[in-house]
Scaffold this active site. Structure first.
Site, PDB file in Angstrom:
ATOM      1  N   TRP A 104      -1.895   3.946   4.116  1.00 48.09           N
ATOM      2  CA  TRP A 104      -3.077   4.598   3.534  1.00 48.09           C
ATOM      3  C   TRP A 104      -4.203   4.788   4.539  1.00 48.09           C
ATOM      4  O   TRP A 104      -4.876   5.826   4.533  1.00 48.09           O
ATOM      5  CB  TRP A 104      -3.540   3.841   2.291  1.00 48.09           C
ATOM      6  CG  TRP A 104      -2.536   4.009   1.187  1.00 48.09           C
ATOM      7  CD1 TRP A 104      -1.679   3.062   0.712  1.00 48.09           C
ATOM      8  CD2 TRP A 104      -2.223   5.228   0.477  1.00 48.09           C
ATOM      9  NE1 TRP A 104      -0.872   3.610  -0.257  1.00 48.09           N
ATOM     10  CE2 TRP A 104      -1.179   4.929  -0.426  1.00 48.09           C
ATOM     11  CE3 TRP A 104      -2.728   6.526   0.512  1.00 48.09           C
ATOM     12  CZ2 TRP A 104      -0.627   5.884  -1.281  1.00 48.09           C
ATOM     13  CZ3 TRP A 104      -2.183   7.480  -0.337  1.00 48.09           C
ATOM     14  CH2 TRP A 104      -1.150   7.157  -1.219  1.00 48.09           C
ATOM     15  N   ASP A 174     -11.570   1.410   2.039  1.00 47.07           N
ATOM     16  CA  ASP A 174     -10.720   1.800   0.918  1.00 47.07           C
ATOM     17  C   ASP A 174     -10.228   0.507   0.279  1.00 47.07           C
ATOM     18  O   ASP A 174      -9.383  -0.194   0.838  1.00 47.07           O
ATOM     19  CB  ASP A 174      -9.543   2.639   1.426  1.00 47.07           C
ATOM     20  CG  ASP A 174      -8.531   2.935   0.330  1.00 47.07           C
ATOM     21  OD1 ASP A 174      -8.789   2.581  -0.838  1.00 47.07           O
ATOM     22  OD2 ASP A 174      -7.482   3.532   0.645  1.00 47.07           O
ATOM     23  N   LYS A 198      -5.174   0.745 -10.297  1.00 43.51           N
ATOM     24  CA  LYS A 198      -4.482  -0.509  -9.989  1.00 43.51           C
ATOM     25  C   LYS A 198      -5.175  -1.649 -10.736  1.00 43.51           C
ATOM     26  O   LYS A 198      -4.551  -2.290 -11.576  1.00 43.51           O
ATOM     27  CB  LYS A 198      -4.469  -0.794  -8.483  1.00 43.51           C
ATOM     28  CG  LYS A 198      -3.550   0.167  -7.715  1.00 43.51           C
ATOM     29  CD  LYS A 198      -4.308   0.872  -6.656  1.00 43.51           C
ATOM     30  CE  LYS A 198      -3.613   1.985  -5.906  1.00 43.51           C
ATOM     31  NZ  LYS A 198      -2.208   2.129  -5.908  1.00 43.51           N
TER      32      LYS A 198
END
Ligand code: PMP
Length: 369
Positions: A104, A174, A198
């Site tokens: 990511w 992030d 999540k």
């Protein structure tokens, strides 16, 4: 009663049952309002109270200082990969430091390259992203536009245990896959963002916590929906926000505050859950092979492989028969990944751990801890 199984998906992931039950009730009519949460106007008093409470809950849970805005945006974490460099890298003449710790952060770096100059402060590629850097390994530019990091790499299962020291340069994080899983010193960050799907709610809403001085620096020539300043001034209501997503964030954060008792408690539970699986891996006599190095292990995504891939389908099939699903690892890592976010009940982790022990006894050599 519906039969809910244990969903180890990396996201969208399990939500707290209490939040789902409340949502189920409000799907027909919000108490005292008589309108479904799916039908309500984003300009109504009822929604104003919901988004206000969602923000207040986040501020309490994370002790967010007053000089930070909390935004509820759309476009997922991926849009933040672009909005950050569009706002704070493009036209600055500077470069941005990226700590590349997995899939990511790599993707975020690629997005940033469309907007300006990017410098790799560290890249874990040589170890297939199985560990995180020491502070001394970071090549930081004291004049960088910002330093970018991902606190938890969902695919590889590596998680920073503390913030890198970046001096006076704004730190951008992030936090998609470990948001609300533990306390975080927000004042160490310029921007911390997380997609909801999540730990915070359903897909469709992204939470951005951003310091005021950065909000004010948003370039005026950006389209409104990409402009942090306009989004903040309009309290995330520049257009129709993801009403249901924001409402779910309120319910999930209510649960964290009232039922769990805050992020210290959540973190202790998460550590306990993760430790159970890591012990099963470490004490399996080599049957289960870890991906992440112990010092970099994630409390959210536990990655491991079997001694031979020929057993993989058996593992998945036997797990599924016990109601343990979505355990297949990402193809770049192989093997398995158990995502054990906040809402994964302890019972789910115990069932998985017991299954792992049994599976290794059946197909391996020693296997017992
Ligand atoms: N960052 C991380 C750490 C993620 O795990 C994910 C999604 N799995 C993303 C970014 C992308 O999020 P979205 O799909 O909301 O853009």
């Amino acid at each position: 009663m519906v039969n809910r199984i244990f969903n180890f998906s990396p996201g969208p992931a399990m939500l707290p049952l209490a939040a789902l039950e409340e949502a189920q009730r409000d799907l027909l009519a919000l108490p005292g309002v008589g309108i479904s949460i799916l039908e309500i106007s984003h300009r109504s008093k009822a929604f104003e109270a919901i988004i206000g409470q969602a923000e207040a809950n986040l501020r309490t849970l994370l002790a967010i200082p007053d000089n930070y805005r909390v935004l509820f945006l759309q476009g997922g974490a991926l849009l933040q990969f672009a909005m950050v460099p569009m706002s704070f890298l493009r036209n600055t003449g500077k470069s941005a430091d990226y700590i590349v710790s997995g899939t990511w952060s790599k993707k975020a770096q690629e997005e940033a390259k469309t907007q300006g100059k990017v410098h790799t402060a560290w890249d874990g590629k040589s170890g297939n992203y199985n560990r995180l850097p020491q502070q001394s390994e970071l090549e930081l530019d004291p004049d960088a536009a910002y330093v970018y990091t991902a606190s938890n790499e969902t695919i590889q299962g590596v998680q920073f245990s503390r913030e890198p020291d970046v001096g006076g340069v704004p730190l951008v994080c992030d936090s998609s896959s470990d948001f609300l899983s533990r306390p975080v010193p927000i004042d160490r960050y310029g921007i911390l963002f997380a997609c909801a799907q999540k730990n915070a709610g359903p897909a469709g809403v992204t939470i951005v916590i951003i310091r005021d001085d950065l909000v004010q620096r948003s370039p005026a020539d950006l389209p409104s929906m990409l402009n942090y300043r306009l989004l903040a001034e309009n309290k995330s209501l520049l257009n129709t926000p993801p009403v249901f997503g924001v409402y779910m964030v309120k319910l999930v954060t209510d649960w964290l505050l009232k039922e769990v008792g805050g992020l210290e408690k959540m973190a202790a539970i998460n550590r306990q859950k993760a430790q159970m699986l890591y012990e099963a891996i470490d004490h399996s006599g080599g049957f289960y092979q870890r991906h992440a190095e112990p010092a970099s292990r994630s409390m959210m995504n536990v990655t491991f492989r079997l001694p031979e891939t020929a057993l993989d389908e058996k593992f998945l099939g036997e797990a599924k028969a016990l109601g343990l699903v979505e355990l297949k690892g990402h193809r770049s890592v192989g093997g398995f990944r158990a995502s054990i976010y906040n809402a994964m009940p302890m019972e789910g982790v115990v069932t998985l751990r017991d299954f792992m022990l049994e599976f290794s006894r059946k197909y391996g050599r020693a296997g017992s801890p």
